[in-house]
Design a protein around this motif. Structure first.
Motif, PDB file in Angstrom:
ATOM      1  N   PHE A 167      59.540  36.535  73.719  1.00 25.87           N
ATOM      2  CA  PHE A 167      59.373  35.188  74.259  1.00 25.87           C
ATOM      3  C   PHE A 167      58.415  35.180  75.447  1.00 25.87           C
ATOM      4  N   GLY A 168      57.994  36.349  75.858  1.00 29.71           N
ATOM      5  CA  GLY A 168      57.029  36.410  76.950  1.00 29.71           C
ATOM      6  C   GLY A 168      55.731  35.718  76.578  1.00 29.71           C
ATOM      7  N   LEU A 169      55.315  35.909  75.312  1.00 26.74           N
ATOM      8  CA  LEU A 169      54.096  35.243  74.857  1.00 26.74           C
ATOM      9  C   LEU A 169      54.260  33.734  74.898  1.00 26.74           C
ATOM     10  N   ILE A 170      55.441  33.329  74.396  1.00 23.18           N
ATOM     11  CA  ILE A 170      55.715  31.879  74.429  1.00 23.18           C
ATOM     12  C   ILE A 170      55.776  31.389  75.870  1.00 23.18           C
ATOM     13  N   SER A 171      56.396  32.198  76.729  1.00 26.79           N
ATOM     14  CA  SER A 171      56.526  31.803  78.142  1.00 26.79           C
ATOM     15  C   SER A 171      55.163  31.647  78.788  1.00 26.79           C
ATOM     16  N   ASN A 172      54.221  32.562  78.445  1.00 25.39           N
ATOM     17  CA  ASN A 172      52.875  32.431  79.016  1.00 25.39           C
ATOM     18  C   ASN A 172      52.242  31.113  78.602  1.00 25.39           C
ATOM     19  N   SER A 173      52.416  30.781  77.319  1.00 22.57           N
ATOM     20  CA  SER A 173      51.873  29.499  76.852  1.00 22.57           C
ATOM     21  C   SER A 173      52.550  28.337  77.559  1.00 22.57           C
ATOM     22  N   ILE A 174      53.879  28.471  77.706  1.00 22.30           N
ATOM     23  CA  ILE A 174      54.629  27.396  78.384  1.00 22.30           C
ATOM     24  C   ILE A 174      54.193  27.281  79.836  1.00 22.30           C
ATOM     25  N   HIS A 175      53.964  28.450  80.478  1.00 20.69           N
ATOM     26  CA  HIS A 175      53.519  28.407  81.877  1.00 20.69           C
ATOM     27  C   HIS A 175      52.170  27.706  81.986  1.00 20.69           C
ATOM     28  N   ASN A 176      51.298  27.996  81.048  1.00 18.85           N
ATOM     29  CA  ASN A 176      49.997  27.298  81.054  1.00 18.85           C
ATOM     30  C   ASN A 176      50.171  25.793  80.857  1.00 18.85           C
ATOM     31  N   ILE A 177      51.081  25.471  79.929  1.00 17.92           N
ATOM     32  CA  ILE A 177      51.336  24.038  79.691  1.00 17.92           C
ATOM     33  C   ILE A 177      51.963  23.395  80.920  1.00 17.92           C
ATOM     34  N   ILE A 178      52.933  24.126  81.548  1.00 18.28           N
ATOM     35  CA  ILE A 178      53.570  23.592  82.766  1.00 18.28           C
ATOM     36  C   ILE A 178      52.528  23.363  83.855  1.00 18.28           C
ATOM     37  N   PHE A 179      51.608  24.307  84.000  1.00 18.49           N
ATOM     38  CA  PHE A 179      50.563  24.162  85.007  1.00 18.49           C
ATOM     39  C   PHE A 179      49.728  22.914  84.737  1.00 18.49           C
ATOM     40  N   LEU A 180      49.378  22.732  83.456  1.00 22.10           N
ATOM     41  CA  LEU A 180      48.586  21.546  83.110  1.00 22.10           C
ATOM     42  C   LEU A 180      49.374  20.267  83.339  1.00 22.10           C
ATOM     43  N   VAL A 181      50.673  20.315  82.975  1.00 18.89           N
ATOM     44  CA  VAL A 181      51.516  19.118  83.173  1.00 18.89           C
ATOM     45  C   VAL A 181      51.659  18.797  84.655  1.00 18.89           C
ATOM     46  N   ILE A 182      51.878  19.870  85.457  1.00 15.98           N
ATOM     47  CA  ILE A 182      52.000  19.649  86.907  1.00 15.98           C
ATOM     48  C   ILE A 182      50.702  19.102  87.473  1.00 15.98           C
ATOM     49  N   LEU A 183      49.591  19.662  87.020  1.00 15.93           N
ATOM     50  CA  LEU A 183      48.292  19.190  87.483  1.00 15.93           C
ATOM     51  C   LEU A 183      48.100  17.710  87.112  1.00 15.93           C
ATOM     52  N   ALA A 184      48.464  17.394  85.849  1.00 13.34           N
ATOM     53  CA  ALA A 184      48.351  15.995  85.416  1.00 13.34           C
ATOM     54  C   ALA A 184      49.308  15.099  86.199  1.00 13.34           C
ATOM     55  N   SER A 185      50.518  15.625  86.501  1.00 14.17           N
ATOM     56  CA  SER A 185      51.496  14.844  87.260  1.00 14.17           C
ATOM     57  C   SER A 185      51.002  14.563  88.669  1.00 14.17           C
ATOM     58  N   LEU A 186      50.388  15.610  89.298  1.00 12.25           N
ATOM     59  CA  LEU A 186      49.845  15.396  90.646  1.00 12.25           C
ATOM     60  C   LEU A 186      48.742  14.343  90.620  1.00 12.25           C
ATOM     61  N   GLY A 187      47.908  14.416  89.567  1.00 12.29           N
ATOM     62  CA  GLY A 187      46.874  13.381  89.437  1.00 12.29           C
ATOM     63  C   GLY A 187      47.483  12.010  89.239  1.00 12.29           C
ATOM     64  N   ALA A 188      48.564  11.969  88.426  1.00 14.80           N
ATOM     65  CA  ALA A 188      49.236  10.687  88.197  1.00 14.80           C
ATOM     66  C   ALA A 188      49.868  10.165  89.480  1.00 14.80           C
ATOM     67  N   VAL A 189      50.456  11.091  90.271  1.00 13.69           N
ATOM     68  CA  VAL A 189      51.063  10.680  91.549  1.00 13.69           C
ATOM     69  C   VAL A 189      49.999  10.164  92.504  1.00 13.69           C
ATOM     70  N   ALA A 190      48.852  10.873  92.528  1.00 10.50           N
ATOM     71  CA  ALA A 190      47.761  10.416  93.397  1.00 10.50           C
ATOM     72  C   ALA A 190      47.289   9.023  92.982  1.00 10.50           C
ATOM     73  N   LEU A 191      47.128   8.843  91.662  1.00  8.56           N
ATOM     74  CA  LEU A 191      46.749   7.516  91.175  1.00  8.56           C
ATOM     75  C   LEU A 191      47.832   6.497  91.484  1.00  8.56           C
ATOM     76  N   ALA A 192      49.099   6.932  91.352  1.00  2.51           N
ATOM     77  CA  ALA A 192      50.203   6.023  91.630  1.00  2.51           C
ATOM     78  C   ALA A 192      50.221   5.602  93.092  1.00  2.51           C
ATOM     79  N   ILE A 193      49.939   6.588  93.989  1.00  2.00           N
ATOM     80  CA  ILE A 193      49.901   6.256  95.421  1.00  2.00           C
ATOM     81  C   ILE A 193      48.780   5.264  95.704  1.00  2.00           C
ATOM     82  N   GLY A 194      47.604   5.519  95.105  1.00  2.00           N
ATOM     83  CA  GLY A 194      46.499   4.577  95.297  1.00  2.00           C
ATOM     84  C   GLY A 194      46.811   3.213  94.726  1.00  2.00           C
ATOM     85  N   PHE A 195      47.386   3.217  93.511  1.00  2.00           N
ATOM     86  CA  PHE A 195      47.765   1.947  92.886  1.00  2.00           C
ATOM     87  C   PHE A 195      48.825   1.241  93.712  1.00  2.00           C
ATOM     88  N   THR A 196      49.795   2.021  94.213  1.00  2.00           N
ATOM     89  CA  THR A 196      50.867   1.440  95.021  1.00  2.00           C
ATOM     90  C   THR A 196      50.303   0.829  96.296  1.00  2.00           C
TER      91      THR A 196
END
Length: 471
Positions: free
Chosen positions: A151-180
Protein backbone atom coordinates in the motif's frame (compact mmCIF):
# COMPACT_ATOMS: atom_id res chain seq x y z
CA UNK A 1 -11.70 46.78 10.15
CA UNK A 2 -13.31 46.55 13.57
CA UNK A 3 -13.96 43.07 14.92
CA UNK A 4 -17.48 44.04 15.98
CA UNK A 5 -18.33 45.66 12.65
CA UNK A 6 -21.08 44.20 10.53
CA UNK A 7 -18.65 43.80 7.61
CA UNK A 8 -16.30 41.63 9.72
CA UNK A 9 -19.14 39.58 11.18
CA UNK A 10 -20.72 39.08 7.79
CA UNK A 11 -17.37 38.15 6.23
CA UNK A 12 -16.50 35.75 9.04
CA UNK A 13 -19.89 34.10 8.75
CA UNK A 14 -19.59 33.63 4.99
CA UNK A 15 -16.01 32.32 5.31
CA UNK A 16 -17.02 29.93 8.09
CA UNK A 17 -19.88 28.58 5.97
CA UNK A 18 -17.50 28.11 3.04
CA UNK A 19 -14.95 26.27 5.19
CA UNK A 20 -17.47 23.90 6.76
CA UNK A 21 -18.50 23.03 3.22
CA UNK A 22 -14.95 22.74 1.79
CA UNK A 23 -13.45 20.61 4.61
CA UNK A 24 -16.04 17.78 4.57
CA UNK A 25 -16.13 17.95 0.78
CA UNK A 26 -12.33 17.56 0.63
CA UNK A 27 -12.45 14.62 3.05
CA UNK A 28 -15.15 12.91 1.02
CA UNK A 29 -13.16 13.42 -2.20
CA UNK A 30 -10.02 11.90 -0.60
CA UNK A 31 -11.97 8.89 0.64
CA UNK A 32 -13.49 8.36 -2.78
CA UNK A 33 -10.07 8.59 -4.44
CA UNK A 34 -8.53 6.21 -1.86
CA UNK A 35 -11.29 3.65 -2.28
CA UNK A 36 -11.08 3.94 -6.04
CA UNK A 37 -7.28 3.43 -5.99
CA UNK A 38 -7.55 0.39 -3.73
CA UNK A 39 -10.29 -1.12 -5.85
CA UNK A 40 -8.28 -0.53 -9.02
CA UNK A 41 -5.17 -2.11 -7.47
CA UNK A 42 -7.19 -5.08 -6.29
CA UNK A 43 -8.74 -5.60 -9.72
CA UNK A 44 -5.33 -5.32 -11.41
CA UNK A 45 -3.82 -7.96 -9.08
CA UNK A 46 -6.77 -10.30 -9.61
CA UNK A 47 -6.50 -9.93 -13.40
CA UNK A 48 -2.72 -10.32 -13.33
CA UNK A 49 -2.75 -13.42 -11.13
CA UNK A 50 -5.64 -14.90 -13.10
CA UNK A 51 -3.81 -14.48 -16.43
CA UNK A 52 -0.65 -16.00 -15.03
CA UNK A 53 -2.49 -18.93 -13.44
CA UNK A 54 -4.17 -19.80 -16.73
CA UNK A 55 -1.00 -19.51 -18.80
CA UNK A 56 1.23 -21.71 -16.61
CA UNK A 57 1.33 -25.33 -17.72
CA UNK A 58 3.64 -26.53 -14.98
CA UNK A 59 5.01 -24.85 -11.88
CA UNK A 60 8.39 -26.45 -12.69
CA UNK A 61 8.56 -24.89 -16.14
CA UNK A 62 11.48 -22.40 -16.24
CA UNK A 63 9.68 -20.23 -18.80
CA UNK A 64 6.67 -19.93 -16.51
CA UNK A 65 8.90 -18.92 -13.63
CA UNK A 66 10.69 -16.38 -15.83
CA UNK A 67 7.31 -14.94 -16.90
CA UNK A 68 6.32 -14.47 -13.27
CA UNK A 69 9.60 -12.68 -12.50
CA UNK A 70 9.05 -10.40 -15.47
CA UNK A 71 5.47 -9.54 -14.44
CA UNK A 72 6.50 -8.90 -10.81
CA UNK A 73 9.26 -6.51 -11.90
CA UNK A 74 6.96 -4.62 -14.26
CA UNK A 75 4.17 -4.17 -11.68
CA UNK A 76 6.45 -3.71 -8.67
CA UNK A 77 4.74 -6.52 -6.83
CA UNK A 78 6.10 -9.44 -4.83
CA UNK A 79 5.19 -12.87 -6.15
CA UNK A 80 5.46 -16.42 -4.92
CA UNK A 81 4.52 -19.81 -6.41
CA UNK A 82 3.41 -22.55 -4.02
CA UNK A 83 3.00 -26.23 -4.70
CA UNK A 84 0.02 -28.35 -3.74
CA UNK A 85 1.33 -28.66 -0.18
CA UNK A 86 1.79 -24.91 0.24
CA UNK A 87 5.57 -25.06 0.02
CA UNK A 88 7.40 -22.27 -1.78
CA UNK A 89 8.60 -23.10 -5.27
CA UNK A 90 9.67 -19.59 -6.33
CA UNK A 91 9.88 -16.12 -4.79
CA UNK A 92 10.53 -13.04 -6.89
CA UNK A 93 10.90 -9.36 -5.99
CA UNK A 94 10.48 -10.45 -2.43
CA UNK A 95 10.35 -8.04 0.55
CA UNK A 96 11.71 -8.95 3.94
CA UNK A 97 8.53 -7.62 5.60
CA UNK A 98 6.50 -10.45 4.09
CA UNK A 99 6.22 -13.41 6.44
CA UNK A 100 7.32 -16.89 5.45
CA UNK A 101 3.77 -18.14 6.07
CA UNK A 102 2.29 -16.94 2.81
CA UNK A 103 -1.04 -18.73 3.12
CA UNK A 104 -2.84 -20.12 6.15
CA UNK A 105 -4.39 -23.57 6.05
CA UNK A 106 -7.97 -22.29 5.56
CA UNK A 107 -6.80 -20.22 2.62
CA UNK A 108 -5.02 -23.25 1.06
CA UNK A 109 -8.30 -25.17 1.30
CA UNK A 110 -10.08 -22.28 -0.41
CA UNK A 111 -7.59 -22.42 -3.28
CA UNK A 112 -8.05 -26.20 -3.55
CA UNK A 113 -11.75 -25.47 -3.98
CA UNK A 114 -10.89 -23.19 -6.93
CA UNK A 115 -11.60 -19.88 -5.11
CA UNK A 116 -9.67 -16.63 -5.44
CA UNK A 117 -8.30 -15.12 -2.20
CA UNK A 118 -8.20 -11.36 -1.68
CA UNK A 119 -6.93 -10.23 1.71
CA UNK A 120 -5.07 -7.43 3.53
CA UNK A 121 -1.81 -8.39 5.13
CA UNK A 122 0.07 -6.25 7.66
CA UNK A 123 3.53 -6.92 8.97
CA UNK A 124 5.86 -4.51 10.77
CA UNK A 125 3.49 -1.57 10.16
CA UNK A 126 3.50 -2.25 6.42
CA UNK A 127 0.20 -3.17 4.79
CA UNK A 128 0.01 -5.33 1.69
CA UNK A 129 -2.81 -6.37 -0.54
CA UNK A 130 -2.62 -10.15 -1.05
CA UNK A 131 -4.24 -11.92 -4.01
CA UNK A 132 -3.94 -15.70 -4.56
CA UNK A 133 -5.14 -17.78 -7.52
CA UNK A 134 -5.01 -21.59 -7.98
CA UNK A 135 -2.86 -22.89 -10.84
CA UNK A 136 -4.75 -25.57 -12.65
CA UNK A 137 -4.29 -27.69 -15.76
CA UNK A 138 -5.83 -30.83 -17.15
CA UNK A 139 -4.43 -32.83 -14.27
CA UNK A 140 -6.09 -30.58 -11.68
CA UNK A 141 -4.67 -28.07 -9.23
CA UNK A 142 -0.86 -28.02 -9.35
CA UNK A 143 -0.30 -25.18 -6.91
CA UNK A 144 -1.02 -21.51 -6.53
CA UNK A 145 0.36 -18.09 -7.35
CA UNK A 146 0.28 -15.33 -4.70
CA UNK A 147 0.89 -11.64 -5.43
CA UNK A 148 1.62 -8.97 -2.82
CA UNK A 149 1.27 -5.26 -3.55
CA UNK A 150 2.42 -2.76 -0.93
CA UNK A 151 0.00 0.00 0.00
CA UNK A 152 3.04 2.24 0.06
CA UNK A 153 2.66 2.76 -3.68
CA UNK A 154 -0.96 3.62 -3.21
CA UNK A 155 -0.05 5.88 -0.30
CA UNK A 156 2.44 7.77 -2.46
CA UNK A 157 -0.27 8.37 -5.03
CA UNK A 158 -2.68 9.37 -2.28
CA UNK A 159 -0.09 11.73 -0.81
CA UNK A 160 0.31 13.36 -4.20
CA UNK A 161 -3.44 13.64 -4.51
CA UNK A 162 -3.71 15.03 -0.96
CA UNK A 163 -1.06 17.62 -1.79
CA UNK A 164 -2.98 18.66 -4.89
CA UNK A 165 -6.26 18.74 -2.97
CA UNK A 166 -4.70 20.82 -0.20
CA UNK A 167 -3.18 23.15 -2.76
CA UNK A 168 -6.55 23.48 -4.49
CA UNK A 169 -8.25 23.99 -1.10
CA UNK A 170 -5.82 26.78 -0.18
CA UNK A 171 -6.55 28.40 -3.53
CA UNK A 172 -10.26 27.99 -2.90
CA UNK A 173 -9.89 29.50 0.59
CA UNK A 174 -7.93 32.42 -0.84
CA UNK A 175 -10.63 32.96 -3.44
CA UNK A 176 -13.25 32.56 -0.74
CA UNK A 177 -11.55 35.20 1.42
CA UNK A 178 -11.42 37.59 -1.53
CA UNK A 179 -15.01 36.82 -2.46
CA UNK A 180 -16.06 37.19 1.18
CA UNK A 181 -14.29 40.54 1.49
CA UNK A 182 -15.94 41.76 -1.71
CA UNK A 183 -19.40 40.55 -0.71
CA UNK A 184 -19.00 41.90 2.82
CA UNK A 185 -18.02 45.29 1.48
CA UNK A 186 -20.82 45.16 -1.05
CA UNK A 187 -23.42 44.26 1.58
CA UNK A 188 -21.90 46.11 4.51
CA UNK A 189 -21.23 49.47 2.84
CA UNK A 190 -24.94 50.36 2.47
CA UNK A 191 -25.56 49.34 6.09
CA UNK A 192 -22.73 51.57 7.29
CA UNK A 193 -24.12 54.43 5.19
CA UNK A 194 -27.56 53.85 6.70
CA UNK A 195 -26.04 53.90 10.18
CA UNK A 196 -24.41 57.27 9.52
CA UNK A 197 -27.61 58.72 8.06
CA UNK A 198 -29.66 57.41 11.00
CA UNK A 199 -27.20 58.98 13.46
CA UNK A 200 -27.35 62.30 11.64
CA UNK A 201 -31.14 62.16 11.73
CA UNK A 202 -31.28 61.20 15.41
CA UNK A 203 -28.50 63.38 16.81
CA UNK A 204 -28.44 66.45 14.57
CA UNK A 205 -32.10 66.44 13.51
CA UNK A 206 -30.98 66.67 9.89
CA UNK A 207 -34.10 65.25 8.26
CA UNK A 208 -33.06 66.22 4.74
CA UNK A 209 -30.56 63.34 4.51
CA UNK A 210 -31.33 60.36 2.27
CA UNK A 211 -29.73 56.96 1.71
CA UNK A 212 -28.60 56.65 -1.91
CA UNK A 213 -29.16 52.92 -2.37
CA UNK A 214 -31.65 51.38 -4.76
CA UNK A 215 -32.10 47.63 -5.06
CA UNK A 216 -34.96 45.18 -5.00
CA UNK A 217 -33.79 43.34 -1.89
CA UNK A 218 -34.08 43.57 1.90
CA UNK A 219 -31.29 46.15 2.16
CA UNK A 220 -32.99 48.25 -0.51
CA UNK A 221 -36.24 47.93 1.44
CA UNK A 222 -34.43 49.08 4.60
CA UNK A 223 -32.94 52.06 2.75
CA UNK A 224 -36.40 52.94 1.45
CA UNK A 225 -37.80 52.69 4.98
CA UNK A 226 -35.09 55.02 6.35
CA UNK A 227 -35.72 57.51 3.53
CA UNK A 228 -39.45 57.32 4.17
CA UNK A 229 -38.87 57.88 7.88
CA UNK A 230 -36.63 60.86 7.12
CA UNK A 231 -39.24 62.32 4.76
CA UNK A 232 -41.97 61.80 7.34
CA UNK A 233 -39.92 63.44 10.09
CA UNK A 234 -38.98 66.31 7.79
CA UNK A 235 -42.61 66.83 6.86
CA UNK A 236 -43.65 66.49 10.50
CA UNK A 237 -41.08 69.04 11.61
CA UNK A 238 -42.16 71.48 8.88
CA UNK A 239 -45.83 71.01 9.68
CA UNK A 240 -45.17 71.31 13.40
CA UNK A 241 -43.34 74.59 12.93
CA UNK A 242 -46.14 75.84 10.71
CA UNK A 243 -48.67 74.59 13.23
CA UNK A 244 -47.11 76.53 16.08
CA UNK A 245 -46.97 79.57 13.85
CA UNK A 246 -50.62 79.11 12.92
CA UNK A 247 -51.70 78.45 16.50
CA UNK A 248 -49.88 81.59 17.59
CA UNK A 249 -51.71 83.51 14.90
CA UNK A 250 -55.04 81.85 15.70
CA UNK A 251 -54.68 82.70 19.38
CA UNK A 252 -53.12 86.11 19.01
CA UNK A 253 -55.69 87.47 16.55
CA UNK A 254 -58.81 86.72 18.67
CA UNK A 255 -57.02 87.74 21.85
CA UNK A 256 -56.15 91.04 20.21
CA UNK A 257 -59.81 91.49 19.27
CA UNK A 258 -60.96 90.52 22.76
CA UNK A 259 -58.52 92.88 24.43
CA UNK A 260 -59.27 95.75 22.06
CA UNK A 261 -63.07 95.54 22.21
CA UNK A 262 -63.06 94.81 25.96
CA UNK A 263 -60.96 97.93 26.43
CA UNK A 264 -63.41 99.87 24.24
CA UNK A 265 -66.39 98.67 26.27
CA UNK A 266 -64.60 99.37 29.54
CA UNK A 267 -63.84 102.95 28.57
CA UNK A 268 -67.25 103.36 26.91
CA UNK A 269 -65.70 103.95 23.50
CA UNK A 270 -68.93 103.28 21.61
CA UNK A 271 -71.56 105.56 20.13
CA UNK A 272 -74.69 103.81 21.28
CA UNK A 273 -76.07 100.67 22.86
CA UNK A 274 -76.21 98.82 19.52
CA UNK A 275 -72.50 99.41 18.95
CA UNK A 276 -71.72 98.23 22.47
CA UNK A 277 -73.70 95.04 21.88
CA UNK A 278 -71.81 94.55 18.63
CA UNK A 279 -68.50 94.85 20.50
CA UNK A 280 -69.67 92.33 23.09
CA UNK A 281 -70.80 89.93 20.36
CA UNK A 282 -67.36 90.14 18.73
CA UNK A 283 -65.75 89.38 22.11
CA UNK A 284 -68.10 86.41 22.55
CA UNK A 285 -67.40 85.05 19.04
CA UNK A 286 -63.65 85.36 19.42
CA UNK A 287 -63.84 83.67 22.81
CA UNK A 288 -65.78 80.81 21.21
CA UNK A 289 -63.11 80.59 18.51
CA UNK A 290 -60.37 80.25 21.15
CA UNK A 291 -62.45 77.72 23.07
CA UNK A 292 -63.04 75.61 19.97
CA UNK A 293 -59.35 75.70 19.13
CA UNK A 294 -58.47 74.53 22.65
CA UNK A 295 -61.11 71.79 22.41
CA UNK A 296 -59.57 70.55 19.16
CA UNK A 297 -56.12 70.47 20.68
CA UNK A 298 -57.41 68.68 23.77
CA UNK A 299 -59.38 66.15 21.73
CA UNK A 300 -56.45 65.37 19.47
CA UNK A 301 -54.13 64.95 22.42
CA UNK A 302 -56.54 62.62 24.22
CA UNK A 303 -57.22 60.58 21.08
CA UNK A 304 -53.53 60.07 20.37
CA UNK A 305 -52.89 59.10 23.98
CA UNK A 306 -55.83 56.69 23.97
CA UNK A 307 -57.62 58.50 26.77
CA UNK A 308 -61.00 58.77 25.03
CA UNK A 309 -63.62 56.10 25.69
CA UNK A 310 -66.47 55.64 23.25
CA UNK A 311 -69.99 55.56 24.66
CA UNK A 312 -71.60 53.49 21.96
CA UNK A 313 -75.32 53.23 21.40
CA UNK A 314 -77.71 52.63 18.52
CA UNK A 315 -77.82 55.90 16.56
CA UNK A 316 -80.44 56.93 14.03
CA UNK A 317 -78.03 58.03 11.30
CA UNK A 318 -80.86 59.51 9.20
CA UNK A 319 -81.85 61.86 12.01
CA UNK A 320 -78.21 62.76 12.76
CA UNK A 321 -77.66 63.67 9.10
CA UNK A 322 -80.86 65.78 9.03
CA UNK A 323 -79.72 67.73 12.11
CA UNK A 324 -76.30 68.26 10.54
CA UNK A 325 -77.81 69.68 7.33
CA UNK A 326 -80.17 71.90 9.31
CA UNK A 327 -77.30 73.33 11.40
CA UNK A 328 -75.17 74.04 8.34
CA UNK A 329 -78.01 75.47 6.24
CA UNK A 330 -77.66 79.04 7.48
CA UNK A 331 -73.93 79.35 6.82
CA UNK A 332 -74.26 77.64 3.44
CA UNK A 333 -77.10 79.98 2.39
CA UNK A 334 -74.93 82.98 3.30
CA UNK A 335 -72.48 81.84 0.59
CA UNK A 336 -75.27 80.97 -1.83
CA UNK A 337 -74.68 77.22 -1.51
CA UNK A 338 -77.28 74.48 -1.68
CA UNK A 339 -77.37 71.86 1.07
CA UNK A 340 -78.65 68.46 -0.11
CA UNK A 341 -79.59 65.45 2.03
CA UNK A 342 -79.77 61.94 0.56
CA UNK A 343 -80.98 59.31 3.05
CA UNK A 344 -82.90 56.06 2.46
CA UNK A 345 -86.58 55.71 3.35
CA UNK A 346 -85.83 53.10 5.97
CA UNK A 347 -84.01 54.19 9.13
CA UNK A 348 -80.30 53.38 9.19
CA UNK A 349 -78.94 52.51 12.62
CA UNK A 350 -75.28 52.49 13.62
CA UNK A 351 -73.81 51.32 16.92
CA UNK A 352 -71.45 54.22 17.68
CA UNK A 353 -70.70 57.16 19.95
CA UNK A 354 -73.24 59.81 18.95
CA UNK A 355 -71.24 62.82 20.13
CA UNK A 356 -68.07 61.66 18.36
CA UNK A 357 -69.91 60.79 15.15
CA UNK A 358 -71.57 64.21 15.26
CA UNK A 359 -68.09 65.73 15.70
CA UNK A 360 -66.88 63.86 12.61
CA UNK A 361 -69.78 65.03 10.45
CA UNK A 362 -69.51 68.59 11.75
CA UNK A 363 -65.84 68.77 10.76
CA UNK A 364 -66.47 67.33 7.29
CA UNK A 365 -69.53 69.44 6.48
CA UNK A 366 -68.01 72.66 7.84
CA UNK A 367 -64.88 72.02 5.77
CA UNK A 368 -67.06 71.49 2.71
CA UNK A 369 -68.87 74.80 3.33
CA UNK A 370 -65.62 76.61 4.10
CA UNK A 371 -63.88 75.57 0.88
CA UNK A 372 -66.83 75.75 -1.50
CA UNK A 373 -67.58 79.10 -3.15
CA UNK A 374 -70.42 78.03 -5.43
CA UNK A 375 -72.50 74.98 -6.14
CA UNK A 376 -73.76 72.49 -3.58
CA UNK A 377 -72.91 70.20 -0.71
CA UNK A 378 -74.49 66.78 -0.42
CA UNK A 379 -74.63 64.59 2.69
CA UNK A 380 -75.56 61.01 1.78
CA UNK A 381 -76.34 58.03 4.02
CA UNK A 382 -76.59 54.50 2.65
CA UNK A 383 -76.94 51.12 4.33
CA UNK A 384 -75.00 48.34 2.65
CA UNK A 385 -74.79 44.64 3.40
CA UNK A 386 -72.11 44.68 6.10
CA UNK A 387 -71.54 48.38 6.63
CA UNK A 388 -73.00 51.86 6.82
CA UNK A 389 -71.74 54.44 4.31
CA UNK A 390 -71.78 58.19 4.97
CA UNK A 391 -70.59 60.51 2.19
CA UNK A 392 -69.92 64.26 2.10
CA UNK A 393 -69.61 65.66 -1.43
CA UNK A 394 -68.94 69.26 -2.42
CA UNK A 395 -68.22 71.29 -5.56
CA UNK A 396 -65.44 73.31 -3.96
CA UNK A 397 -61.81 74.06 -4.70
CA UNK A 398 -60.71 70.42 -4.55
CA UNK A 399 -57.38 68.94 -3.47
CA UNK A 400 -54.25 68.13 -5.46
CA UNK A 401 -53.55 64.43 -5.90
CA UNK A 402 -50.15 64.71 -4.23
CA UNK A 403 -51.74 66.27 -1.12
CA UNK A 404 -54.37 63.57 -0.56
CA UNK A 405 -52.05 61.00 1.17
CA UNK A 406 -51.14 63.60 3.82
CA UNK A 407 -54.59 65.12 4.20
CA UNK A 408 -55.32 63.50 7.57
CA UNK A 409 -51.92 64.09 9.14
CA UNK A 410 -51.90 66.39 12.13
CA UNK A 411 -50.73 69.93 11.37
CA UNK A 412 -50.99 69.35 7.63
CA UNK A 413 -52.86 71.95 5.60
CA UNK A 414 -53.27 71.83 1.84
CA UNK A 415 -53.52 75.57 1.16
CA UNK A 416 -51.78 77.44 3.97
CA UNK A 417 -52.89 80.95 3.04
CA UNK A 418 -56.48 80.00 2.28
CA UNK A 419 -56.73 77.79 5.37
CA UNK A 420 -55.61 80.68 7.54
CA UNK A 421 -58.11 83.00 5.90
CA UNK A 422 -60.89 80.49 6.55
CA UNK A 423 -59.82 79.82 10.11
CA UNK A 424 -58.45 76.32 9.61
CA UNK A 425 -55.78 74.94 11.89
CA UNK A 426 -55.06 71.58 10.25
CA UNK A 427 -56.47 69.64 13.21
CA UNK A 428 -60.03 68.88 12.14
CA UNK A 429 -59.31 66.12 9.63
CA UNK A 430 -56.70 64.54 11.89
CA UNK A 431 -59.39 64.29 14.58
CA UNK A 432 -61.86 62.90 12.04
CA UNK A 433 -59.49 60.14 10.92
CA UNK A 434 -58.68 59.11 14.49
CA UNK A 435 -62.35 59.01 15.53
CA UNK A 436 -63.32 56.99 12.44
CA UNK A 437 -60.55 54.48 13.15
CA UNK A 438 -61.67 54.24 16.79
CA UNK A 439 -65.02 53.06 15.39
CA UNK A 440 -63.08 50.54 13.22
CA UNK A 441 -64.18 52.45 10.13
CA UNK A 442 -62.44 53.52 6.95
CA UNK A 443 -62.19 56.91 5.30
CA UNK A 444 -61.64 57.53 1.58
CA UNK A 445 -60.97 60.76 -0.31
CA UNK A 446 -61.65 61.38 -3.98
CA UNK A 447 -60.90 64.89 -5.18
CA UNK A 448 -60.10 66.86 -8.30
CA UNK A 449 -58.67 70.36 -8.25
CA UNK A 450 -61.30 73.09 -8.82
CA UNK A 451 -64.03 70.46 -9.26
CA UNK A 452 -64.79 69.31 -5.75
CA UNK A 453 -64.09 66.71 -3.10
CA UNK A 454 -65.88 63.57 -1.96
CA UNK A 455 -65.12 62.05 1.44
CA UNK A 456 -66.62 58.64 2.13
CA UNK A 457 -66.87 57.03 5.56
CA UNK A 458 -67.57 53.32 5.96
CA UNK A 459 -68.45 51.84 9.34
CA UNK A 460 -68.90 48.12 10.02
CA UNK A 461 -72.32 47.12 11.34
CA UNK A 462 -72.28 46.34 15.01
CA UNK A 463 -75.09 45.37 17.32
CA UNK A 464 -75.85 46.78 20.73
CA UNK A 465 -74.94 43.93 23.14
CA UNK A 466 -77.99 44.71 25.28
CA UNK A 467 -80.28 44.15 22.31
CA UNK A 468 -78.57 40.86 21.53
CA UNK A 469 -79.02 39.69 25.14
CA UNK A 470 -82.67 40.71 25.18
CA UNK A 471 -83.31 38.65 22.06
Amino acid sequence: MKLNSVVFKLGATILFLQLIILIPLGYIILQLILNYSMNQTEQQLIQLSGKYATQVNSIDDPESLQLLEHLADMTDTSAVILDQNGDTVLQTNWHEDITDEVLANPQIKQLEAGETIVDDYTFNSTTYLKVAQPITNQGGIQGSVVLFSSFGLISNSIHNIIFLVILASLGAVALAIGFTFFISKKLGAPLITMEKVAKQIAEKKNFSLRVDYKANDEIGSLAHAINHLSETLERYQTNRNEFFSNITHELKTPLTYVKGYANAVRHEMYQNREERDEFLEIIENETDHISNLMDDLTDLSKIEEGKIDLNKEDINVNKLAEEMVRRSQFRASEKGLTMNLDVPDSIVFLFADKNRLDQVLTNLVENAVRYTEKGSITLKVKEERDEVMIRVKDTGIGIKKEDIPYLFERFYRVDKSRSRANGGTGLGLAIVKNLVEMHEGDIEVDSELNKGTTITLRFPKEEDPQHAISR
